[in-house]
Scaffold this motif. Structure first.
Motif, mmCIF file in Angstrom:
data_model
loop_
_atom_site.group_PDB
_atom_site.id
_atom_site.type_symbol
_atom_site.label_atom_id
_atom_site.label_comp_id
_atom_site.label_asym_id
_atom_site.label_seq_id
_atom_site.Cartn_x
_atom_site.Cartn_y
_atom_site.Cartn_z
ATOM 1 N N LEU A 1 0.859 -1.182 0.000
ATOM 2 C CA LEU A 1 0.000 0.000 0.000
ATOM 3 C C LEU A 1 0.893 1.229 0.000
ATOM 4 C CD1 LEU A 1 -2.383 -1.039 2.930
ATOM 5 C CD2 LEU A 1 -2.910 -1.135 0.497
ATOM 6 N N HIS A 2 0.762 2.066 -1.005
ATOM 7 C CA HIS A 2 1.527 3.307 -1.086
ATOM 8 C C HIS A 2 0.596 4.459 -0.727
ATOM 9 C CE1 HIS A 2 2.831 6.800 -3.772
ATOM 10 N NE2 HIS A 2 3.650 6.795 -2.748
ATOM 11 N N VAL A 3 0.967 5.264 0.280
ATOM 12 C CA VAL A 3 0.157 6.420 0.686
ATOM 13 C C VAL A 3 0.401 7.516 -0.342
ATOM 14 C CG1 VAL A 3 -0.356 8.077 2.505
ATOM 15 C CG2 VAL A 3 0.354 5.741 3.103
ATOM 16 N N TYR A 4 -0.558 7.671 -1.218
ATOM 17 C CA TYR A 4 -0.448 8.592 -2.354
ATOM 18 C C TYR A 4 -0.909 10.001 -1.992
ATOM 19 C CZ TYR A 4 -1.124 10.269 -7.148
ATOM 20 O OH TYR A 4 -1.083 10.990 -8.300
ATOM 21 N N SER A 5 -1.943 10.101 -1.163
ATOM 22 C CA SER A 5 -2.480 11.406 -0.777
ATOM 23 C C SER A 5 -3.193 11.273 0.563
ATOM 24 C CB SER A 5 -3.458 11.903 -1.842
ATOM 25 O OG SER A 5 -4.037 13.119 -1.461
ATOM 26 N N LEU A 6 -3.038 12.270 1.416
ATOM 27 C CA LEU A 6 -3.696 12.291 2.723
ATOM 28 C C LEU A 6 -4.788 13.350 2.732
ATOM 29 C CD1 LEU A 6 -0.501 12.071 4.921
ATOM 30 C CD2 LEU A 6 -2.296 10.348 4.792
ATOM 31 N N PRO A 7 -5.834 13.135 3.533
ATOM 32 C CA PRO A 7 -6.892 14.140 3.600
ATOM 33 C C PRO A 7 -6.399 15.419 4.274
ATOM 34 C CG PRO A 7 -7.278 12.397 5.207
ATOM 35 C CD PRO A 7 -6.097 11.995 4.396
ATOM 36 N N SER A 8 -6.779 16.540 3.707
ATOM 37 C CA SER A 8 -6.469 17.834 4.327
ATOM 38 C C SER A 8 -7.407 18.871 3.734
ATOM 39 C CB SER A 8 -5.017 18.238 4.087
ATOM 40 O OG SER A 8 -4.765 18.448 2.731
ATOM 41 N N GLY A 9 -7.965 19.679 4.598
ATOM 42 C CA GLY A 9 -8.881 20.706 4.108
ATOM 43 C C GLY A 9 -10.041 20.102 3.353
ATOM 44 N N THR A 10 -10.169 20.471 2.096
ATOM 45 C CA THR A 10 -11.299 19.994 1.290
ATOM 46 C C THR A 10 -10.915 18.880 0.317
ATOM 47 O OG1 THR A 10 -10.880 21.696 -0.359
ATOM 48 C CG2 THR A 10 -12.443 22.240 1.405
ATOM 49 N N THR A 11 -9.735 18.281 0.493
ATOM 50 C CA THR A 11 -9.332 17.213 -0.417
ATOM 51 C C THR A 11 -10.197 15.978 -0.216
ATOM 52 O OG1 THR A 11 -7.672 16.328 1.088
ATOM 53 C CG2 THR A 11 -6.932 17.995 -0.499
ATOM 54 N N ALA A 12 -10.152 15.093 -1.164
ATOM 55 C CA ALA A 12 -11.050 13.935 -1.220
ATOM 56 C C ALA A 12 -10.808 12.904 -0.129
ATOM 57 C CB ALA A 12 -10.924 13.271 -2.579
ATOM 58 N N GLY A 13 -9.718 12.938 0.543
ATOM 59 C CA GLY A 13 -9.451 11.939 1.571
ATOM 60 C C GLY A 13 -8.239 11.101 1.234
ATOM 61 N N LEU A 14 -8.056 10.054 2.009
ATOM 62 C CA LEU A 14 -6.913 9.175 1.840
ATOM 63 C C LEU A 14 -6.959 8.493 0.477
ATOM 64 C CD1 LEU A 14 -4.422 7.783 3.113
ATOM 65 C CD2 LEU A 14 -5.993 6.010 3.912
ATOM 66 N N GLN A 15 -5.829 8.532 -0.211
ATOM 67 C CA GLN A 15 -5.708 7.823 -1.484
ATOM 68 C C GLN A 15 -4.507 6.893 -1.383
ATOM 69 O OE1 GLN A 15 -5.816 10.330 -4.983
ATOM 70 N NE2 GLN A 15 -7.208 11.752 -3.977
ATOM 71 N N LEU A 16 -4.751 5.627 -1.659
ATOM 72 C CA LEU A 16 -3.705 4.613 -1.618
ATOM 73 C C LEU A 16 -3.542 3.999 -2.994
ATOM 74 C CD1 LEU A 16 -4.857 2.686 1.574
ATOM 75 C CD2 LEU A 16 -3.011 4.358 1.433
ATOM 76 N N ARG A 17 -2.322 3.660 -3.319
ATOM 77 C CA ARG A 17 -2.061 2.832 -4.490
ATOM 78 C C ARG A 17 -1.788 1.438 -3.945
ATOM 79 N NH1 ARG A 17 2.849 5.346 -7.046
ATOM 80 N NH2 ARG A 17 2.556 3.768 -8.638
ATOM 81 N N VAL A 18 -2.356 0.434 -4.583
ATOM 82 C CA VAL A 18 -2.260 -0.934 -4.079
ATOM 83 C C VAL A 18 -1.643 -1.830 -5.137
ATOM 84 C CG1 VAL A 18 -3.559 -2.901 -3.168
ATOM 85 C CG2 VAL A 18 -4.326 -0.557 -2.683
ATOM 86 N N ARG A 19 -0.735 -2.673 -4.697
ATOM 87 C CA ARG A 19 -0.136 -3.688 -5.577
ATOM 88 C C ARG A 19 -0.267 -5.019 -4.851
ATOM 89 N NH1 ARG A 19 4.513 -1.351 -7.912
ATOM 90 N NH2 ARG A 19 3.058 -0.906 -9.573
ATOM 91 N N VAL A 20 -0.926 -5.990 -5.468
ATOM 92 C CA VAL A 20 -1.130 -7.304 -4.869
ATOM 93 C C VAL A 20 -0.336 -8.332 -5.653
ATOM 94 C CG1 VAL A 20 -2.839 -9.075 -4.263
ATOM 95 C CG2 VAL A 20 -3.431 -6.646 -4.082
ATOM 96 N N ALA A 21 0.390 -9.185 -4.926
ATOM 97 C CA ALA A 21 1.200 -10.229 -5.560
ATOM 98 C C ALA A 21 0.306 -11.370 -6.032
ATOM 99 C CB ALA A 21 2.234 -10.752 -4.579
ATOM 100 N N LYS A 22 0.679 -11.967 -7.126
ATOM 101 C CA LYS A 22 0.001 -13.173 -7.595
ATOM 102 C C LYS A 22 0.384 -14.320 -6.670
ATOM 103 C CE LYS A 22 0.065 -11.981 -12.489
ATOM 104 N NZ LYS A 22 0.549 -12.388 -13.823
ATOM 105 N N HIS A 23 -0.506 -15.309 -6.572
ATOM 106 C CA HIS A 23 -0.156 -16.498 -5.811
ATOM 107 C C HIS A 23 0.929 -17.251 -6.554
ATOM 108 C CE1 HIS A 23 -4.171 -16.307 -3.645
ATOM 109 N NE2 HIS A 23 -3.258 -16.290 -2.711
#
Length: 120
Positions: free
Chosen positions: A94-116
């Motif tokens: 999980l990469h923390v791409y953007s944090l909520p502040s003021g009027t921003t949309a909120g927490l934004q995460l980039r996710v990378r999931v490994a294949k089995h």
């Protein structure tokens, strides 16, 4: 649906928790199924490291020793490794791409999931 939830975003928008985190105080009458036990680990990766970590083995290695069920104090560009509690667990980042502040949309995460891995 609750039986498929691996991560909970807390109301402040800056903390993540596993459904089995005891500090959440989830009501048994509202959460009536077994709570999944996702675990997290803060990695040394940054945005570039996240972008460059793409193969299954490298993603799994980032999780080694992860024990956190609550992630507090998220910061921009932090990267957390995670593992789900499935019989065949999923590993990811999980990469923390953007944090909520003021009027921003909120927490934004980039996710990378490994294949089995084959045979799992």
């Amino acid at each position: 649906m609750q039986s498929q939830i691996d991560v909970i975003l807390l109301a402040d928008g800056q903390r993540l928790a596993s459904p089995d985190e005891t500090s959440l105080k989830l009501s048994m009458s509202k959460w009536s199924v077994a709570r999944r036990a996702t675990r997290f680990r803060l990695t040394a990766l940054d945005k570039t490291g996240f972008d460059n970590t793409q193969d299954t083995i490298a993603i799994r290695q980032q999780f080694a020793g992860g024990t956190l069920s609550l992630v507090s104090g998220l910061a921009l560009n932090q990267v957390y490794a995670f593992r789900t509690a499935d019989a065949k667990p999923y590993y990811g980042l999980l990469h923390v791409y953007s944090l909520p502040s003021g009027t921003t949309a909120g927490l934004q995460l980039r996710v990378r999931v490994a294949k089995h891995a084959l045979g799992q």
